[in-house]
Design a protein around this motif. Structure first.
Motif, mmCIF file in Angstrom:
data_model
loop_
_atom_site.group_PDB
_atom_site.id
_atom_site.type_symbol
_atom_site.label_atom_id
_atom_site.label_comp_id
_atom_site.label_asym_id
_atom_site.label_seq_id
_atom_site.Cartn_x
_atom_site.Cartn_y
_atom_site.Cartn_z
ATOM 1 N N ASP A 168 0.451 -1.243 -0.039
ATOM 2 C CA ASP A 168 0.450 -0.116 -0.623
ATOM 3 C C ASP A 168 0.771 1.284 0.167
ATOM 4 O O ASP A 168 0.392 2.145 -0.236
ATOM 5 C CB ASP A 168 -0.899 -0.265 1.120
ATOM 6 C CG ASP A 168 -0.163 -0.402 2.282
ATOM 7 O OD1 ASP A 168 0.474 -0.202 2.612
ATOM 8 O OD2 ASP A 168 -1.174 -0.060 3.039
ATOM 9 N N GLU A 169 2.367 1.030 0.562
ATOM 10 C CA GLU A 169 3.079 2.190 0.286
ATOM 11 C C GLU A 169 3.564 3.061 -1.425
ATOM 12 O O GLU A 169 4.375 3.500 -1.140
ATOM 13 C CB GLU A 169 4.358 2.128 1.231
ATOM 14 C CG GLU A 169 3.724 2.270 3.064
ATOM 15 C CD GLU A 169 5.187 1.807 3.511
ATOM 16 O OE1 GLU A 169 4.855 1.673 4.537
ATOM 17 O OE2 GLU A 169 5.966 0.944 3.294
ATOM 18 N N ARG A 170 3.316 1.259 -2.148
ATOM 19 C CA ARG A 170 4.088 1.657 -3.074
ATOM 20 C C ARG A 170 3.458 2.359 -4.359
ATOM 21 O O ARG A 170 2.147 3.195 -4.304
ATOM 22 C CB ARG A 170 4.709 0.495 -4.338
ATOM 23 C CG ARG A 170 4.900 -0.808 -3.245
ATOM 24 C CD ARG A 170 5.292 -1.812 -4.398
ATOM 25 N NE ARG A 170 6.319 -1.753 -4.584
ATOM 26 C CZ ARG A 170 6.568 -2.578 -5.460
ATOM 27 N NH1 ARG A 170 5.790 -3.959 -5.687
ATOM 28 N NH2 ARG A 170 7.878 -2.777 -6.496
ATOM 29 N N THR A 171 4.464 3.020 -4.940
ATOM 30 C CA THR A 171 3.220 3.848 -6.493
ATOM 31 C C THR A 171 2.830 3.605 -6.849
ATOM 32 O O THR A 171 2.676 2.625 -7.586
ATOM 33 C CB THR A 171 3.959 4.870 -7.434
ATOM 34 O OG1 THR A 171 3.706 5.497 -8.110
ATOM 35 C CG2 THR A 171 5.141 3.370 -8.083
ATOM 36 N N THR A 184 2.780 -5.892 -9.756
ATOM 37 C CA THR A 184 3.314 -5.608 -9.048
ATOM 38 C C THR A 184 3.047 -4.797 -8.057
ATOM 39 O O THR A 184 3.494 -4.746 -6.799
ATOM 40 C CB THR A 184 4.423 -4.774 -9.749
ATOM 41 O OG1 THR A 184 4.465 -5.391 -11.360
ATOM 42 C CG2 THR A 184 5.572 -3.909 -9.345
ATOM 43 N N LYS A 185 1.998 -3.963 -8.322
ATOM 44 C CA LYS A 185 1.806 -3.338 -6.689
ATOM 45 C C LYS A 185 0.873 -3.664 -6.367
ATOM 46 O O LYS A 185 0.862 -3.674 -4.706
ATOM 47 C CB LYS A 185 1.080 -1.624 -7.158
ATOM 48 C CG LYS A 185 0.273 -1.922 -7.896
ATOM 49 C CD LYS A 185 -0.849 -0.464 -8.395
ATOM 50 C CE LYS A 185 -1.968 -0.539 -9.290
ATOM 51 N NZ LYS A 185 -2.764 0.844 -9.431
ATOM 52 N N ALA A 186 0.554 -5.202 -6.277
ATOM 53 C CA ALA A 186 -0.398 -6.172 -5.507
ATOM 54 C C ALA A 186 1.189 -6.302 -4.316
ATOM 55 O O ALA A 186 0.332 -7.131 -3.311
ATOM 56 C CB ALA A 186 -1.275 -6.766 -5.409
ATOM 57 N N CYS A 187 2.293 -6.382 -4.305
ATOM 58 C CA CYS A 187 2.929 -7.179 -3.820
ATOM 59 C C CYS A 187 4.302 -6.466 -2.799
ATOM 60 O O CYS A 187 3.947 -5.037 -3.401
ATOM 61 C CB CYS A 187 4.699 -7.853 -5.056
ATOM 62 S SG CYS A 187 3.168 -8.732 -5.654
ATOM 63 N N ASP A 188 4.346 -6.003 -2.362
ATOM 64 C CA ASP A 188 6.054 -5.505 -1.737
ATOM 65 C C ASP A 188 6.617 -5.281 -1.612
ATOM 66 O O ASP A 188 7.129 -6.241 -2.566
ATOM 67 C CB ASP A 188 6.122 -6.458 -0.089
ATOM 68 C CG ASP A 188 4.764 -6.261 1.158
ATOM 69 O OD1 ASP A 188 3.601 -5.421 1.126
ATOM 70 O OD2 ASP A 188 4.907 -7.236 2.239
ATOM 71 N N LEU A 189 7.477 -4.251 -1.509
ATOM 72 C CA LEU A 189 8.842 -4.385 -1.711
ATOM 73 C C LEU A 189 9.687 -4.898 -1.317
ATOM 74 O O LEU A 189 9.602 -4.426 0.111
ATOM 75 C CB LEU A 189 9.330 -3.028 -2.243
ATOM 76 C CG LEU A 189 10.939 -2.836 -3.196
ATOM 77 C CD1 LEU A 189 10.520 -3.489 -4.344
ATOM 78 C CD2 LEU A 189 10.589 -1.706 -3.637
ATOM 79 N N GLU A 190 10.219 -6.338 -1.905
ATOM 80 C CA GLU A 190 11.088 -6.522 -0.311
ATOM 81 C C GLU A 190 12.960 -7.166 -1.289
ATOM 82 O O GLU A 190 13.579 -7.105 -1.871
ATOM 83 C CB GLU A 190 10.909 -8.368 -0.311
ATOM 84 C CG GLU A 190 9.250 -8.398 0.252
ATOM 85 C CD GLU A 190 9.299 -9.863 -0.151
ATOM 86 O OE1 GLU A 190 8.918 -10.338 1.276
ATOM 87 O OE2 GLU A 190 8.543 -10.410 -1.093
ATOM 88 N N MET A 191 13.752 -7.169 0.282
ATOM 89 C CA MET A 191 15.246 -6.971 -0.585
ATOM 90 C C MET A 191 15.582 -7.894 0.539
ATOM 91 O O MET A 191 15.692 -8.396 1.729
ATOM 92 C CB MET A 191 15.655 -5.434 0.333
ATOM 93 C CG MET A 191 17.211 -5.724 0.404
ATOM 94 S SD MET A 191 18.511 -4.425 1.514
ATOM 95 C CE MET A 191 17.805 -4.790 2.939
#
Length: 78
Positions: free
Chosen positions: A18-21, A28-35
């Motif tokens: 929910d914080e992604r552009t 893509t925007k339905a997923c967390d950005l992970e590292m």
């Protein structure tokens, strides 16, 4: 227990979905950005602890300790 100086892998959620552009594709925007990052552990820790590591290029990165002694793999798939 992982010791200071051990080669380890860490994981961190950089941005929640929910914080992604909004300009990203829907899947893509339905997923967390992970590292996931490998580096040298800066303090003794247990799997699951939040730790800091120094990467091969000297960056200090924080995340959850998920693996001790990770190895490099490469594959072109099946």
């Amino acid at each position: 227990m992982a010791k200071k100086g051990d080669w380890v892998r860490i994981h961190k959620v950089v941005l929640k979905a929910d914080e992604r552009t909004a300009k990203l594709p829907d899947d893509t925007k339905a997923c967390d950005l992970e590292m996931w990052t490998k580096g040298t552990l800066l303090e003794d820790a247990e799997i699951g602890d939040i730790v800091k590591v120094e990467t091969a290029v000297g960056r200090i990165v924080e995340g959850e300790l998920i693996e001790e002694g990770p190895y490099y793999t490469h594959s072109y798939g099946k």
